[in-house]
Design a protein around this motif. Sequence first.
Motif, PDB file in Angstrom:
ATOM      1  N   VAL A 193       0.861  -1.212  -0.012  1.00 12.48           N
ATOM      2  CA  VAL A 193      -0.017   0.046  -0.130  1.00 12.48           C
ATOM      3  C   VAL A 193       1.054   1.355   0.006  1.00 12.48           C
ATOM      4  CG1 VAL A 193      -1.671   1.382   1.452  1.00 12.48           C
ATOM      5  CG2 VAL A 193      -1.904  -1.105   1.427  1.00 12.48           C
ATOM      6  N   ILE A 194       0.553   2.120  -0.735  1.00  6.03           N
ATOM      7  CA  ILE A 194       1.421   3.556  -0.674  1.00  6.03           C
ATOM      8  C   ILE A 194       0.232   4.406  -0.098  1.00  6.03           C
ATOM      9  CG2 ILE A 194       0.552   3.992  -3.256  1.00  6.03           C
ATOM     10  CD1 ILE A 194       3.127   5.658  -3.533  1.00  6.03           C
ATOM     11  N   PRO A 195       0.598   4.786   1.243  1.00  9.33           N
ATOM     12  CA  PRO A 195      -0.243   5.928   1.787  1.00  9.33           C
ATOM     13  C   PRO A 195      -0.245   7.187   1.168  1.00  9.33           C
ATOM     14  CG  PRO A 195       2.129   5.543   2.813  1.00  9.33           C
ATOM     15  CD  PRO A 195       2.020   4.643   1.667  1.00  9.33           C
TER      16      PRO A 195
ATOM     17  N   PRO B 219       4.653  14.505   3.652  1.00 10.77           N
ATOM     18  CA  PRO B 219       5.738  14.391   4.587  1.00 10.77           C
ATOM     19  C   PRO B 219       5.208  13.756   5.765  1.00 10.77           C
ATOM     20  CG  PRO B 219       5.749  16.637   3.677  1.00 10.77           C
ATOM     21  CD  PRO B 219       4.426  15.956   3.289  1.00 10.77           C
ATOM     22  N   LEU B 220       5.715  12.872   6.633  1.00 11.01           N
ATOM     23  CA  LEU B 220       5.395  12.121   7.789  1.00 11.01           C
ATOM     24  C   LEU B 220       4.706  13.127   8.610  1.00 11.01           C
ATOM     25  CD1 LEU B 220       5.353   9.155   8.729  1.00 11.01           C
ATOM     26  CD2 LEU B 220       7.424   9.897  10.142  1.00 11.01           C
ATOM     27  N   SER B 221       5.136  14.366   8.709  1.00 12.34           N
ATOM     28  CA  SER B 221       4.544  15.296   9.743  1.00 12.34           C
ATOM     29  C   SER B 221       3.053  15.531   9.352  1.00 12.34           C
ATOM     30  CB  SER B 221       5.441  16.590   9.896  1.00 12.34           C
ATOM     31  OG  SER B 221       5.284  17.125   8.752  1.00 12.34           O
TER      32      SER B 221
ATOM     33  N   ALA C  60      -3.095   5.784   8.247  1.00 11.87           N
ATOM     34  CA  ALA C  60      -2.692   5.446   6.982  1.00 11.87           C
ATOM     35  C   ALA C  60      -1.309   5.138   7.183  1.00 11.87           C
ATOM     36  CB  ALA C  60      -2.640   6.614   6.070  1.00 11.87           C
ATOM     37  N   ILE C  61      -0.368   5.512   8.263  1.00  7.92           N
ATOM     38  CA  ILE C  61       1.019   4.866   8.430  1.00  7.92           C
ATOM     39  C   ILE C  61       0.828   3.457   8.836  1.00  7.92           C
ATOM     40  CG2 ILE C  61       2.976   5.036  10.029  1.00  7.92           C
ATOM     41  CD1 ILE C  61       2.293   8.167   9.857  1.00  7.92           C
TER      42      ILE C  61
ATOM     43  N   THR D  88       6.718   5.986   4.943  1.00  9.56           N
ATOM     44  CA  THR D  88       6.032   4.677   5.315  1.00  9.56           C
ATOM     45  C   THR D  88       6.507   3.757   4.502  1.00  9.56           C
ATOM     46  OG1 THR D  88       4.415   6.058   6.509  1.00  9.56           O
ATOM     47  CG2 THR D  88       3.954   3.801   6.182  1.00  9.56           C
ATOM     48  N   TYR D  89       6.247   4.027   3.012  1.00  7.72           N
ATOM     49  CA  TYR D  89       6.402   3.037   1.931  1.00  7.72           C
ATOM     50  C   TYR D  89       8.012   2.689   2.264  1.00  7.72           C
ATOM     51  CZ  TYR D  89       6.286   0.672  -2.474  1.00  7.72           C
ATOM     52  OH  TYR D  89       6.275  -0.284  -3.446  1.00  7.72           O
TER      53      TYR D  89
END
Length: 252
Positions: free
Chosen positions: A92-94, A98-100, A106-107, A155-156
């Motif tokens: 899965v690509i969230p 940016p992570l923030s 989703a993560i 994440t990916y």
Amino acid sequence: MKPQLYILTGASRGMGLAMARQILEQGHHLITMARHRNDALEAVAQTHQATLQQWQHDLSAPDTAAQQLRSWLAAQEASRYARVVLINNAGVIPPIAPLSHTDWSAISNALRVGLEAPMLLTSAFLQATENWSIPRRVLNISSGLGRRAIASQATYCAAKAGMDNFSLSVALDEASKPHGAKICSLAPGVIDTDMQLQLRSASVEDFPGVGRFADLKANGQLTSPEAAGARVLAWLEREDFGDPVIADVRQA
């Protein structure tokens, strides 16, 4: 000749669907894991007199899938098959950000599908088949993004880097066993899939590298799912499969 047994996740679209078709066209036994059944695969199986089971699972909750796989394999006779193969393809690509700025759910979802599910399914596969003397292979579909990170996809990138490293560890485990399984974490190259569409459709504010992915499409550098699937399945036939554990189809 005895058929081979394949277990394949993420067979509902893209390269996974292409691989499922090609496995069935060769007359092998195939178990797929996806949230939905695919009627077109049933037709391919009937045409080529192949055995198909479609298990409906949401791999963001992988425990049930792993338990079913372990129980089902434990009830099988290894002598029915020439080889048994697990292909962990689902991912899965969230949302691209940016992570923030990424939603925590989703993560978690992407890590469960992209890393936790392959680990649990690999564990179930190895447990249930440990005493089988036929060749056993685990093929994890990794990504260049697990080896060279990009912005806005923490994440990916983490899931694929984790896949590479758990594959290395499992290979060490299996090397000491009399009939240890061979494992490979394989990057399949850049493929013309929905993931690529997501990446090149993002805004430059969310994804600074969007131009690179747009250029891949514009310059005809994306491989079709069918061609990519054929290259991945061909990798399984290599005598040196699993050496090295971390591989890329473009190294062939």
